[in-house]
Motif scaffolding. Structure first.
Motif, PDB file in Angstrom:
ATOM      1  N   SER A  20       1.741  -1.934  -0.100  1.00 15.15           N
ATOM      2  CA  SER A  20       2.722  -0.980   0.415  1.00 15.15           C
ATOM      3  C   SER A  20       2.311  -0.445   1.777  1.00 15.15           C
ATOM      4  N   ILE A  21       1.018  -0.173   1.956  1.00 12.21           N
ATOM      5  CA  ILE A  21       0.529   0.323   3.238  1.00 12.21           C
ATOM      6  C   ILE A  21       0.681  -0.743   4.320  1.00 12.21           C
ATOM      7  N   ASN A  22       0.287  -1.970   4.010  1.00 13.95           N
ATOM      8  CA  ASN A  22       0.276  -3.040   5.011  1.00 13.95           C
ATOM      9  C   ASN A  22       1.629  -3.700   5.224  1.00 13.95           C
ATOM     10  N   ASN A  23       2.390  -3.883   4.154  1.00  7.56           N
ATOM     11  CA  ASN A  23       3.549  -4.777   4.219  1.00  7.56           C
ATOM     12  C   ASN A  23       4.815  -4.210   3.594  1.00  7.56           C
ATOM     13  N   GLY A  24       4.874  -2.892   3.379  1.00  8.65           N
ATOM     14  CA  GLY A  24       6.024  -2.330   2.694  1.00  8.65           C
ATOM     15  C   GLY A  24       7.350  -2.609   3.375  1.00  8.65           C
ATOM     16  N   LEU A  39       4.138 -11.086  -4.910  1.00 10.35           N
ATOM     17  CA  LEU A  39       2.873 -10.407  -4.630  1.00 10.35           C
ATOM     18  C   LEU A  39       1.851 -10.786  -5.687  1.00 10.35           C
ATOM     19  N   VAL A  40       0.675 -11.200  -5.236  1.00 10.07           N
ATOM     20  CA  VAL A  40      -0.452 -11.395  -6.141  1.00 10.07           C
ATOM     21  C   VAL A  40      -1.525 -10.376  -5.775  1.00 10.07           C
ATOM     22  N   THR A  41      -1.893  -9.547  -6.732  1.00 10.81           N
ATOM     23  CA  THR A  41      -2.919  -8.524  -6.539  1.00 10.81           C
ATOM     24  C   THR A  41      -4.164  -8.977  -7.287  1.00 10.81           C
ATOM     25  N   CYS A  42      -5.314  -8.899  -6.640  1.00  8.60           N
ATOM     26  CA  CYS A  42      -6.513  -9.539  -7.182  1.00  8.60           C
ATOM     27  C   CYS A  42      -7.279  -8.691  -8.182  1.00  8.60           C
ATOM     28  N   THR A  43      -7.158  -7.372  -8.122  1.00  2.82           N
ATOM     29  CA  THR A  43      -7.831  -6.485  -9.074  1.00  2.82           C
ATOM     30  C   THR A  43      -6.883  -5.345  -9.428  1.00  2.82           C
ATOM     31  N   LEU A  44      -7.286  -4.541 -10.417  1.00  3.28           N
ATOM     32  CA  LEU A  44      -6.489  -3.381 -10.797  1.00  3.28           C
ATOM     33  C   LEU A  44      -6.856  -2.140 -10.001  1.00  3.28           C
ATOM     34  N   GLY A  45      -7.873  -2.236  -9.150  1.00  2.00           N
ATOM     35  CA  GLY A  45      -8.297  -1.061  -8.382  1.00  2.00           C
ATOM     36  C   GLY A  45      -9.003  -0.025  -9.233  1.00  2.00           C
ATOM     37  N   THR A  68      -5.484   0.670 -15.543  1.00  2.00           N
ATOM     38  CA  THR A  68      -4.241   0.612 -16.334  1.00  2.00           C
ATOM     39  C   THR A  68      -3.174   1.508 -15.719  1.00  2.00           C
ATOM     40  N   HIS A  69      -3.583   2.684 -15.264  1.00  2.00           N
ATOM     41  CA  HIS A  69      -2.623   3.597 -14.626  1.00  2.00           C
ATOM     42  C   HIS A  69      -2.059   2.986 -13.351  1.00  2.00           C
ATOM     43  N   ARG A  70      -2.896   2.328 -12.589  1.00  3.04           N
ATOM     44  CA  ARG A  70      -2.440   1.754 -11.328  1.00  3.04           C
ATOM     45  C   ARG A  70      -1.510   0.557 -11.531  1.00  3.04           C
ATOM     46  N   VAL A  71      -1.598  -0.094 -12.672  1.00  3.52           N
ATOM     47  CA  VAL A  71      -0.610  -1.135 -12.985  1.00  3.52           C
ATOM     48  C   VAL A  71       0.789  -0.526 -12.989  1.00  3.52           C
ATOM     49  N   GLY A  72       0.912   0.649 -13.581  1.00  2.00           N
ATOM     50  CA  GLY A  72       2.206   1.333 -13.598  1.00  2.00           C
ATOM     51  C   GLY A  72       2.630   1.798 -12.227  1.00  2.00           C
ATOM     52  N   GLU A  73       1.680   2.282 -11.432  1.00  2.00           N
ATOM     53  CA  GLU A  73       2.013   2.690 -10.073  1.00  2.00           C
ATOM     54  C   GLU A  73       2.533   1.505  -9.264  1.00  2.00           C
ATOM     55  N   LEU A  74       1.893   0.363  -9.423  1.00  2.00           N
ATOM     56  CA  LEU A  74       2.323  -0.828  -8.682  1.00  2.00           C
ATOM     57  C   LEU A  74       3.731  -1.235  -9.090  1.00  2.00           C
ATOM     58  N   ALA A  75       4.018  -1.193 -10.376  1.00  2.00           N
ATOM     59  CA  ALA A  75       5.367  -1.538 -10.844  1.00  2.00           C
ATOM     60  C   ALA A  75       6.402  -0.601 -10.229  1.00  2.00           C
ATOM     61  N   ALA A 247       7.391   3.601  -1.757  1.00  2.00           N
ATOM     62  CA  ALA A 247       6.419   2.752  -2.448  1.00  2.00           C
ATOM     63  C   ALA A 247       5.019   3.326  -2.324  1.00  2.00           C
ATOM     64  N   MET A 248       4.686   3.835  -1.138  1.00  2.00           N
ATOM     65  CA  MET A 248       3.376   4.457  -0.959  1.00  2.00           C
ATOM     66  C   MET A 248       3.244   5.696  -1.838  1.00  2.00           C
ATOM     67  N   ARG A 249       4.317   6.487  -1.936  1.00  2.00           N
ATOM     68  CA  ARG A 249       4.275   7.667  -2.801  1.00  2.00           C
ATOM     69  C   ARG A 249       4.057   7.281  -4.263  1.00  2.00           C
ATOM     70  N   ALA A 250       4.564   6.109  -4.645  1.00  2.00           N
ATOM     71  CA  ALA A 250       4.404   5.670  -6.032  1.00  2.00           C
ATOM     72  C   ALA A 250       2.937   5.469  -6.392  1.00  2.00           C
ATOM     73  N   HIS A 251       2.114   5.178  -5.394  1.00  2.00           N
ATOM     74  CA  HIS A 251       0.674   5.018  -5.621  1.00  2.00           C
ATOM     75  C   HIS A 251      -0.001   6.388  -5.507  1.00  2.00           C
ATOM     76  N   ALA A 252       0.428   7.298  -6.371  1.00  2.00           N
ATOM     77  CA  ALA A 252       0.064   8.710  -6.201  1.00  2.00           C
ATOM     78  C   ALA A 252      -1.417   8.983  -6.421  1.00  2.00           C
ATOM     79  N   THR A 253      -2.116   8.145  -7.167  1.00  2.00           N
ATOM     80  CA  THR A 253      -3.551   8.398  -7.343  1.00  2.00           C
ATOM     81  C   THR A 253      -4.327   8.085  -6.079  1.00  2.00           C
ATOM     82  N   GLN A 254      -3.733   7.305  -5.169  1.00  2.00           N
ATOM     83  CA  GLN A 254      -4.459   6.812  -4.010  1.00  2.00           C
ATOM     84  C   GLN A 254      -3.959   7.312  -2.665  1.00  2.00           C
ATOM     85  N   ILE A 255      -2.686   7.714  -2.591  1.00  2.00           N
ATOM     86  CA  ILE A 255      -2.058   8.022  -1.307  1.00  2.00           C
ATOM     87  C   ILE A 255      -1.271   9.323  -1.407  1.00  2.00           C
ATOM     88  N   ALA A 256      -1.409  10.163  -0.397  1.00  2.00           N
ATOM     89  CA  ALA A 256      -0.561  11.348  -0.237  1.00  2.00           C
ATOM     90  C   ALA A 256       0.273  11.132   1.015  1.00  2.00           C
TER      91      ALA A 256
END
Length: 302
Positions: A20-24, A39-45, A68-75, A247-256
């Motif tokens: 989302s940060i790079n290619n949203g 999109l292929v993501t290599c880890t769950l972070g 597991t939480h970040r899987v939901g954020e990505l979706a 999309a960036m907001r959806a990754h709330a554990t990582q981005i404000a």
């Protein structure tokens, strides 16, 4: 081709939120135009730091349920971008977040950084042979800023592109497929400097304790190295930027996110870029020498 659209774009990223940060904007644009965006993501972070205090219990040194939480954020982020094909390399949890370079997590069992490149690439070859993308987007050899998982994502994506084109490799899969254009995520230095000038001019309007520095932005290079610029003007362009922000907001554990600015867990403000930039690393340019492509599929056979 299993009824897939004529234009097919594959992006390979290290962790949920990197896309989302790079290619949203890019993902939202091509999804809206009817291209197949995968999109292929290599880890769950799993090793990420958690911003909201109420979710701090998810962290690796506590419950270790952040992945597991970040899987939901990505979706949620993919819904904002209109992308329906998002996968984890080898399946969710096959490779674990390696932490920052030099951390002991780099060498834990299952860490992506310590994975055999050919073994990891084999999972991506399956995706390439299935979807047969003409365009692949990933990081440069330094992973943009040296994170081990970003470096490894570059290695795996590059190797998978090579293996997918070999007629003797994995004959159990669909036939060989050669990706026509490989791009690295980049940001031109002039754009970074202008963005930080805006940020400084905003002063206290951005509700973050401090300011990041231009060198904190991954993938910054001299302007002349940029070969493609993706964005949009008018209502459509604004919609793509809005989708990226959401999309960036959806990754709330990582981005404000706050308006045209955002911060990661370090609480340092940086600009949210409304246009995205690339360097063509392999393939034929679709624009005259000295000019930037405005379409990653320029010159591609469809």
């Amino acid at each position: 081709m299993n009824g897939l659209p004529a234009r097919r774009l594959l992006l390979v990223h290290a962790h949920p939120d990197d896309e989302s940060i790079n290619n949203g904007v890019t993902m939202a644009k091509y999804a809206a135009e009817g291209a197949h965006v995968a999109l292929v993501t290599c880890t769950l972070g799993e090793e990420g730091e958690v911003i909201p205090p109420g979710l701090a219990h998810l962290a690796a040194d506590r419950e270790d349920t952040l992945g597991t939480h970040r899987v939901g954020e990505l979706a949620d982020a993919m819904r904002e971008l209109g992308v329906t094909d998002h996968r984890f390399l080898g399946g969710p949890g096959r490779f674990r977040d390696s932490g920052m370079m030099g951390a002991e997590q780099n060498h834990r069992p299952g860490a992506f950084w310590s994975a055999d490149v050919d073994e990891a690439a084999a999972y991506l070859v399956e995706v390439i042979r299935e979807l047969r993308p003409q365009v692949l987007v990933t990081y440069d050899p330094q992973g943009g800023y040296g994170h081990p998982d970003h470096v490894q994502a570059h290695r795996v994506a590059t190797r998978a592109a090579e293996l997918a084109a070999e007629s003797t490799y994995r004959r159990d899969l669909e036939g060989p497929h050669a990706i026509e254009k490989l791009y690295w995520n980049r940001v031109p230095r002039s754009v970074v400097e202008e963005g930080f000038a805006r940020l400084r001019a905003a002063g206290g309007e951005a509700p973050f304790p401090g300011l990041a520095q231009p060198d904190d932005v991954p993938g910054v290079v001299a302007d002349e190295r940029i070969t493609a610029e993706i964005g949009g003007d008018g209502t459509a362009g604004e919609a793509f930027v809005a989708a990226k922000s959401a999309a960036m907001r959806a990754h709330a554990t990582q981005i404000a996110v706050d308006g045209p600015f955002f911060a990661l867990s370090n609480d340092l403000a940086q600009p949210l870029f409304a246009r995205e930039y690339y360097e063509l690393a392999a393939g034929s340019p679709g624009a005259p020498a000295g000019e930037r492509e405005r379409d990653l599929f320029a010159g591609v056979r469809v």
